[in-house]
Design an enzyme around this catalytic site. Sequence first.
Site, PDB file in Angstrom:
ATOM      1  N   SER A 141     -11.742  -3.316   3.056  1.00 43.23           N
ATOM      2  CA  SER A 141     -12.853  -3.643   2.168  1.00 43.23           C
ATOM      3  C   SER A 141     -12.602  -3.027   0.796  1.00 43.23           C
ATOM      4  O   SER A 141     -12.992  -3.582  -0.225  1.00 43.23           O
ATOM      5  CB  SER A 141     -14.170  -3.143   2.757  1.00 43.23           C
ATOM      6  OG  SER A 141     -14.090  -1.764   3.026  1.00 43.23           O
TER       7      SER A 141
ATOM      8  N   THR B  87       4.115   2.242   7.109  1.00 40.14           N
ATOM      9  CA  THR B  87       5.451   2.078   6.536  1.00 40.14           C
ATOM     10  C   THR B  87       5.388   1.900   5.019  1.00 40.14           C
ATOM     11  O   THR B  87       6.380   2.144   4.339  1.00 40.14           O
ATOM     12  CB  THR B  87       6.141   0.848   7.165  1.00 40.14           C
ATOM     13  OG1 THR B  87       5.176  -0.213   7.214  1.00 40.14           O
ATOM     14  CG2 THR B  87       6.626   1.143   8.563  1.00 40.14           C
ATOM     15  N   ASP B  88       4.223   1.493   4.494  1.00 41.11           N
ATOM     16  CA  ASP B  88       4.200   1.141   3.050  1.00 41.11           C
ATOM     17  C   ASP B  88       4.490   2.341   2.156  1.00 41.11           C
ATOM     18  O   ASP B  88       5.315   2.253   1.248  1.00 41.11           O
ATOM     19  CB  ASP B  88       2.917   0.383   2.643  1.00 41.11           C
ATOM     20  CG  ASP B  88       1.614   1.121   2.846  1.00 41.11           C
ATOM     21  OD1 ASP B  88       1.613   2.211   3.460  1.00 41.11           O
ATOM     22  OD2 ASP B  88       0.568   0.595   2.380  1.00 41.11           O
TER      23      ASP B  88
ATOM     24  N   ASP C 297      -2.403  -3.011   1.148  1.00 41.25           N
ATOM     25  CA  ASP C 297      -3.692  -3.708   1.154  1.00 41.25           C
ATOM     26  C   ASP C 297      -3.917  -4.448  -0.148  1.00 41.25           C
ATOM     27  O   ASP C 297      -4.406  -5.587  -0.156  1.00 41.25           O
ATOM     28  CB  ASP C 297      -4.831  -2.704   1.378  1.00 41.25           C
ATOM     29  CG  ASP C 297      -4.614  -1.875   2.637  1.00 41.25           C
ATOM     30  OD1 ASP C 297      -3.808  -2.288   3.488  1.00 41.25           O
ATOM     31  OD2 ASP C 297      -5.250  -0.811   2.754  1.00 41.25           O
TER      32      ASP C 297
ATOM     33  N   LEU D  43     -10.182  -3.128   7.647  1.00 45.97           N
ATOM     34  CA  LEU D  43      -9.873  -4.472   7.159  1.00 45.97           C
ATOM     35  C   LEU D  43      -9.788  -4.504   5.632  1.00 45.97           C
ATOM     36  O   LEU D  43      -9.858  -5.554   5.012  1.00 45.97           O
ATOM     37  CB  LEU D  43     -10.930  -5.473   7.664  1.00 45.97           C
ATOM     38  CG  LEU D  43     -11.027  -5.552   9.197  1.00 45.97           C
ATOM     39  CD1 LEU D  43     -12.177  -6.467   9.611  1.00 45.97           C
ATOM     40  CD2 LEU D  43      -9.724  -6.049   9.823  1.00 45.97           C
TER      41      LEU D  43
ATOM     42  N   GLU E  25      -7.350   3.479  -6.127  1.00 45.80           N
ATOM     43  CA  GLU E  25      -7.557   4.037  -4.777  1.00 45.80           C
ATOM     44  C   GLU E  25      -6.987   5.455  -4.678  1.00 45.80           C
ATOM     45  O   GLU E  25      -7.622   6.365  -4.156  1.00 45.80           O
ATOM     46  CB  GLU E  25      -6.867   3.106  -3.772  1.00 45.80           C
ATOM     47  CG  GLU E  25      -6.957   3.551  -2.342  1.00 45.80           C
ATOM     48  CD  GLU E  25      -7.835   2.645  -1.504  1.00 45.80           C
ATOM     49  OE1 GLU E  25      -8.032   1.478  -1.886  1.00 45.80           O
ATOM     50  OE2 GLU E  25      -8.331   3.120  -0.478  1.00 45.80           O
TER      51      GLU E  25
ATOM     52  N   GLU F  68       2.857  -0.545  10.252  1.00 52.51           N
ATOM     53  CA  GLU F  68       1.766   0.381   9.922  1.00 52.51           C
ATOM     54  C   GLU F  68       2.304   1.724   9.442  1.00 52.51           C
ATOM     55  O   GLU F  68       3.205   2.297  10.074  1.00 52.51           O
ATOM     56  CB  GLU F  68       0.889   0.556  11.164  1.00 52.51           C
ATOM     57  CG  GLU F  68      -0.588   0.452  10.909  1.00 52.51           C
ATOM     58  CD  GLU F  68      -1.027  -0.918  10.391  1.00 52.51           C
ATOM     59  OE1 GLU F  68      -1.174  -1.085   9.176  1.00 52.51           O
ATOM     60  OE2 GLU F  68      -1.217  -1.818  11.227  1.00 52.51           O
TER      61      GLU F  68
HETATM   62  C1  GLA Z   1      -4.329   1.880   5.050  1.00 54.96           C
HETATM   63  C2  GLA Z   1      -3.679   2.064   3.693  1.00 54.96           C
HETATM   64  C3  GLA Z   1      -2.397   1.251   3.588  1.00 54.96           C
HETATM   65  C4  GLA Z   1      -1.476   1.527   4.764  1.00 54.96           C
HETATM   66  C5  GLA Z   1      -2.242   1.405   6.074  1.00 54.96           C
HETATM   67  C6  GLA Z   1      -1.405   1.792   7.252  1.00 54.96           C
HETATM   68  O1  GLA Z   1      -4.793   0.569   5.183  1.00 54.96           O
HETATM   69  O2  GLA Z   1      -4.558   1.663   2.674  1.00 54.96           O
HETATM   70  O3  GLA Z   1      -1.755   1.536   2.364  1.00 54.96           O
HETATM   71  O4  GLA Z   1      -0.866   2.786   4.625  1.00 54.96           O
HETATM   72  O5  GLA Z   1      -3.427   2.179   6.084  1.00 54.96           O
HETATM   73  O6  GLA Z   1      -0.397   0.889   7.444  1.00 54.96           O
END
Ligand code: GLA
Length: 392
Positions: free
Chosen positions: A137, A37-38, A182, A135, A170, A35
């Site tokens: 959306s 980390t992206d 996501d 989740l 986004e 989480e």
């Molecule tokens: C959201 C963001 C993702 C990621 C998560 C946390 O879902 O859209 O890019 O940073 O939070 O891991």
Amino acid sequence: MSTALEQATRLLAELTDAAAEGVWSAPGRVNLIGEHTDYNEGFVLPFAIPHRTVAAVARRRDDRVRVASTFAEEPVEVALAELDELFPTAPGSAPRVAEWAAYPLGVAWALRQAGIESSGIDIAIASDVPVGAGLSSSAAIEGATASALNELWGAGLDRTALARIGRRAENEAVGAPTGIMDQMAAMLGESDAAIFLDCRSLDAVTVPVGLADAGLEILVIDTRVSHAHSTGGFRERRASCERGAALLDVRSLRDVSTSDLARAGRVLDDVTFRRVRHIVTENQRVLDTVRTLREHGPRAIGDLLIASHASMRDDFEISVPELDTAVEAAVEAGAIGARMTGGGFGGAAIALIERDAERAVTDAVRAAFAASGFAEPTVFTVVPSAGAGRDT
Ligand code: GLA
């Protein structure tokens, strides 16, 4: 109740007499581990869920784009050329169109920005991905729209390129400073597999999760505490990570390993250090989870999930009491592991459970919420599912 596919098809028929060109859809996701980390160029391990967003699409004779959604009273319509005036949205401010419309319109804009030739289009959207539940959306709307326009505009982009288009929408149209997890999960999902993604190279490998064979299930506990990543906390955490990387003189926190943490503790203030420690240890936990899944199967990853939650609660400070209660109650009732999933500040937790413990864990979580005076959570199971595609 009608399906999202039926709803989107009906909405399109209300919007236009033109024949539908087709219907495309993309899933929401849960993140098994990894989480925040992206956007630090690290590792994530999400999987697509069965809940999907559907886009039914028809061509127009003019150069305009119109989007309609079952969530909104009125469609939003603009000239394609106007998209370039509407976006990008200034960082930290609201989009100049209704926020829901900024997702599909942002995808159309991002495709134009990428040099794709656009033509008039009507898009009708319906979804059964819970909104505000962590989740994704939003990535599901982006994935469904990007897949549809990729085909109708003859863009010929591959799945990773479409995920990048979705992230651009986004970040720059909606104005949420998120990473690419996501969108990649929505594009690359596969049944019974998680996506092990290196967010620096965007190399993705599917990792079988083997839940059914092990007699296990993943429970989603939607706390119904709503969150938005275009505001406050998410942006602030991202800034802390960037500050930490700058002070440690690395390109991103991906370049910091657990053995560097002692030095980081001497260089950084307490809060920045704890933000950094979450990212560094979480990256390691993703690697450990992938190895453990491969060598020992899903029953062996419980402690990694629990450690991930503790790190988000104590170091990254993105949990809320409802999420902590969900995780604690699930584990006390016998879950093998549990953690919040997604960006945090609300949304959902996941619990890895024995198939025959579903009732007991669900009841225990509901009872714990009631005892704390929290609103009743929505609890359901998910299985790793297919990514974006054409439905009809
Ligand atoms: C959201 C963001 C993702 C990621 C998560 C946390 O879902 O859209 O890019 O940073 O939070 O891991």
